[in-house]
Enzyme design. Structure first.
Site, short mmCIF file in Angstrom:
data_model
loop_
_atom_site.label_atom_id
_atom_site.label_comp_id
_atom_site.label_asym_id
_atom_site.label_seq_id
_atom_site.Cartn_x
_atom_site.Cartn_y
_atom_site.Cartn_z
N LYS A 172 108.83 38.41 62.91
CA LYS A 172 108.71 38.35 64.37
C LYS A 172 110.10 38.34 65.01
CE LYS A 172 108.23 34.28 66.61
NZ LYS A 172 109.14 34.17 67.76
N ASN A 173 110.97 37.47 64.47
CA ASN A 173 112.28 37.29 65.12
C ASN A 173 113.20 38.48 64.93
OD1 ASN A 173 111.46 34.89 66.13
ND2 ASN A 173 112.69 33.59 64.77
N ARG A 216 109.87 34.09 74.54
CA ARG A 216 111.30 33.78 74.56
C ARG A 216 112.15 35.04 74.33
NH1 ARG A 216 115.62 30.77 76.04
NH2 ARG A 216 117.28 31.06 74.57
N ASP A 247 108.52 29.12 73.24
CA ASP A 247 108.01 27.89 72.65
C ASP A 247 108.36 26.68 73.49
OD1 ASP A 247 106.66 28.58 70.29
OD2 ASP A 247 108.57 29.14 69.40
N ASP A 304 113.35 26.53 62.25
CA ASP A 304 111.95 26.98 62.18
C ASP A 304 111.25 26.52 60.89
OD1 ASP A 304 112.37 28.18 64.58
OD2 ASP A 304 112.14 30.24 63.90
#
Ligand code: UD1
Length: 431
Positions: free
Chosen positions: A35-36, A106, A130, A320
């Protein structure tokens, strides 16, 4: 009020995940792309016209939200096949990122650099994401100002202008992931040379560098804390096909699940070289971990052992991972101390773990965890993506039933967590 497209977690028929104490786990899980990384790659397609192709894309809600944001800007997204995205930059770019889309994710801040450098102006609602404390963007702003941008904040919007950005020497106080990405993408089309010192070195940053270089950007120092970007002309860039780097946080989630439930798993696609320090610490906790050609093989027997851990920028232990580590320590043999150095407010899920019988105390940015042999199932809530995944892992280590609400957070970052865990023997379902 709930954002459009997302379920209302307070609604009586809201979806939840029900998990029962499980184990041992056995089998294979395949880890999708990160995802990041993928969200940043998507934002970067703003830089040049034409069709981009991304593969190894996770099927997660945040990809759809970023797709909606890019559509409003002028990049059209489609999904030709599972795990693949086509992004067509139409060449008609509107440098405005509206509140309704930005507040949901974000990573929307990542359109700032590409829009400003391409269009010379941008109007961006302040980003959401988040719920774990303040997430400032002062380093993004200061860096772009050093490159010639002028900023104005009014009515929740940030407006920036720069006829053409110019190169600058930027030294970060702290290696921010988001600021490194924004300044790097902005510098690609700036006039002259930009150096970023104390840059973040996460594997997802390297993935973005590789993507940019394939497009025609000139970047030296990839993978190090000093990045040098030589600005190119927009005509020198062209769209590319790119495979997203695997998700190390999802990979760690399956290792953590195996640790508390016991058994053995093949985590296919995981990159051990992106998780070196975490795998060492997991080894200290008693996991038997072997790297192979396909990914990582893990075996767990008996309770994990307690350790002390501090979160740090890469190559340190990522923030994370922390909810997963605290969950493992909740059922470990002994006492562990976890120190959060990145987001001091990121302990909200501890109350939920306590509801499951975990003995965790927090003070400032430390948590002290006294392991208990077994947790006890209860209704809990997912407060953010990683905390939600930690609740699922905790449920595997709890007697009886754990019912997790707020699972739209989990869907933002996890590609079929329930299906993947169930396929290796966990007793888990969505309802
Ligand atoms: C990214 C990840 C997030 C991860 C984090 C740290 C995404 C969408 N999110 O977030 O999952 O937890 O990296 O690995 O990729 N800071 C400032 N000023 C700034 C920017 C950051 O003070 O201008 C501070 C933050 O408050 C925080 C620290 O720096 O304490 C890390 O932030 P950063 O690395 O920028 O994280 P994000 O890019 O927000």
């Amino acid at each position: 009020m709930t954002s459009p497209g997302l379920p209302d977690p307070t609604a009586p028929d809201a979806e939840c995940i029900v998990v029962r104490g499980s184990g041992p786990l056995a089998g294979t899980v395949v880890v999708p792309g990160a995802k990041n990384s993928v969200l940043k790659l998507m934002a970067t397609t703003i830089l040049c016209d034409g069709p981009f192709e991304l593969s190894n894309v996770p099927d997660i809600a945040d990809v759809s939200i970023m797709g909606d944001l890019l559509a409003a800007i002028g990049v059209e997204m489609s999904r030709p096949a599972p795990g693949e995205l086509t992004l067509v930059n139409t060449g008609v770019i509107t440098p405005v990122a509206p509140y309704e889309l930005v507040e949901r994710i974000r990573a929307s801040i990542n359109v700032l650099g590409p829009l400003l450098t391409r269009c010379g102006e941008v109007r961006l609602s302040m980003p959401g994401g988040d719920d774990f404390g303040a997430r400032p963007i002062d380093m993004h702003v200061a860096g772009l100002e050093a490159m010639g941008a002028e900023f104005k904040f009014s009515h929740g919007y940030l407006e920036a202008r720069a006829d053409r950005l110019h190169g600058a020497e930027i030294t970060f106080d702290f290696p921010s992931v988001g600021a490194t990405e924004n300044l790097m993408t902005a510098a690609v089309l700036a006039d002259g040379v930009t150096t970023i010192d104390n840059a973040a070195r996460e594997p997802e940053i390297t993935d973005l560098c590789d993507f940019l270089v394939a497009m025609g950007a000139r970047i030296d120092g990839i993978g190090t804390s000093t990045l040098t970007i030589r600005g190119v002309d927009q005509r020198d860039l062209s769209p590319v096909s790119h495979r997203t780097v695997p998700d190390r946080i999802q990979a760690a989630t399956y290792l953590a699940a195996c640790s508390v439930a016991g058994g053995s798993l093949d985590v296919v696609g995981a990159r051990a070289d992106h998780m070196t320090m975490l795998l060492e610490r997991f080894g200290d906790m008693g996991l038997q971990i072997d790297e192979n050609d396909d990914g990582i093989h893990v075996e767990a027997g008996g309770r994990p052992r307690s350790i002390d851990v501090a979160t740090l920028p890469y190559p340190g232990i990522a923030t994370d991972y922390k909810p997963l580590i605290i969950t493992m320590l909740s059922v470990a043999d002994g006492v562990g101390i976890v120190t959060e150095n990145l987001y001091p407010g990121r302990f909200r899920y501890v109350e939920e773990l306590q509801r499951l019988g975990a003995d965790v105390r927090t003070s400032g940015h430390h948590a002290v965890i006294r392991g208990v042999p077994r947790l006890s199932g209860a209704p809990v809530r997912a407060h953010d993506i990683r905390a939600g995944a930690a609740m699922v892992v905790a449920g595997l280590a709890a007697e009886g039933e754990t019912r997790i609400s707020g699972i739209h957070h989990i869907d933002r970052g996890y590609d079929d967590l329930v299906g993947r865990l169930s396929s290796v023997g966990a007793v888990i379902e969505r309802c």
